[in-house]
Scaffold this motif. Structure first.
Motif, PDB file in Angstrom:
ATOM      1  N   GLU A 125       0.833  -1.201   0.000  1.00  0.00           N
ATOM      2  CA  GLU A 125       0.000   0.000   0.000  1.00  0.00           C
ATOM      3  C   GLU A 125       0.867   1.251   0.000  1.00  0.00           C
ATOM      4  O   GLU A 125       2.034   1.202   0.371  1.00  0.00           O
ATOM      5  N   ILE A 126       0.265   2.339  -0.461  1.00  0.00           N
ATOM      6  CA  ILE A 126       0.869   3.659  -0.325  1.00  0.00           C
ATOM      7  C   ILE A 126      -0.081   4.407   0.585  1.00  0.00           C
ATOM      8  O   ILE A 126      -1.201   4.731   0.191  1.00  0.00           O
ATOM      9  N   ASP A 127       0.350   4.629   1.831  1.00  0.00           N
ATOM     10  CA  ASP A 127      -0.560   5.192   2.829  1.00  0.00           C
ATOM     11  C   ASP A 127      -0.075   6.504   3.425  1.00  0.00           C
ATOM     12  O   ASP A 127      -0.636   6.994   4.397  1.00  0.00           O
ATOM     13  N   THR A 128       0.961   7.118   2.856  1.00  0.00           N
ATOM     14  CA  THR A 128       1.490   8.362   3.409  1.00  0.00           C
ATOM     15  C   THR A 128       1.299   9.535   2.467  1.00  0.00           C
ATOM     16  O   THR A 128       1.734  10.637   2.762  1.00  0.00           O
ATOM     17  N   ASP A 129       0.672   9.331   1.334  1.00  0.00           N
ATOM     18  CA  ASP A 129       0.512  10.362   0.320  1.00  0.00           C
ATOM     19  C   ASP A 129      -0.852  11.012   0.463  1.00  0.00           C
ATOM     20  O   ASP A 129      -1.865  10.331   0.503  1.00  0.00           O
TER      21      ASP A 129
END
Length: 196
Positions: A189-193
């Motif tokens: 996942e990409i969860d900091t953008d």
């Protein structure tokens, strides 16, 4: 796909042909678990690339309608903020009859669409370019480039020119999990953008 002229009232929905193509794919398409605020929009977007040996990569993406207040679909909070030209185009009733599917699609443009929310990809040959992390980053950049140009401060056009807004594999959390068919499975996942 390009359309010109007037579509007759009995004109076929082009999505039916796309759906038939997707049903013929030799792999299962993954979607989101049912939830009150999301509804499968019925828009499947296939993509295919290949070479002289045949298909090398095949993808199918699903889009979802977002219902911010699923209990009241007439609540103004769920409407997209449209400019006057877009609102007029949706509300304009032409002097000829239109297919029911076209009328429905036009009306659904009033509500937020999570465009190509989920993409399932099959690759003929495994490589560093076919890892889940790499495919996630490619899909993320594709969505950002096509749907978030203005918020990202990008000029109109088909590419992210300087790469400054491009997401990279370093943004991927590779120790995430997801539920698939009722089971927890390894995921990325990409969860900091803020846009992702």
């Amino acid at each position: 796909m390009q359309f010109a002229g007037v579509i007759p009232e009995d004109g076929p929905d082009p999505q039916l042909e796309i759906d038939a193509r997707v049903r013929s794919l030799p792999f299962a398409i993954v979607g989101l678990e049912p939830q009150p605020t999301l509804e499968d929009a019925g828009l499947v977007s296939p993509q295919e690339s290949g070479d002289q040996r045949g298909p090398s990569q095949v993808s199918a993406a699903l889009s979802y309608q977002l219902w911010r207040n699923p209990a009241d679909r007439e609540d103004p909070i769920i409407l997209v903020k449209l400019d006057e030209a877009s609102r007029a185009a949706i509300e304009h009733e032409p002097p000829w009859p239109r297919p029911a599917w076209l009328v429905e699609r036009a009306q659904r443009m009033r509500y937020p669409l999570l465009w190509e929310t989920v993409r399932t990809t099959w690759n003929r040959d495994a490589s560093g370019d076919t890892t889940v992390q790499r495919l996630l980053v490619e899909h993320t950049n594709y969505i950002l480039m096509n749907q978030y140009r203005e918020p990202l401060g990008l000029e109109p056009g088909p590419t992210i020119v300087d790469g400054a807004m491009e997401r990279h594999q370093s943004a991927v959390n590779s120790v995430a999990t997801a539920r698939l068919d009722g089971m927890e499975v390894p995921a990325a996942e990409i969860d900091t953008d803020p846009f992702v």
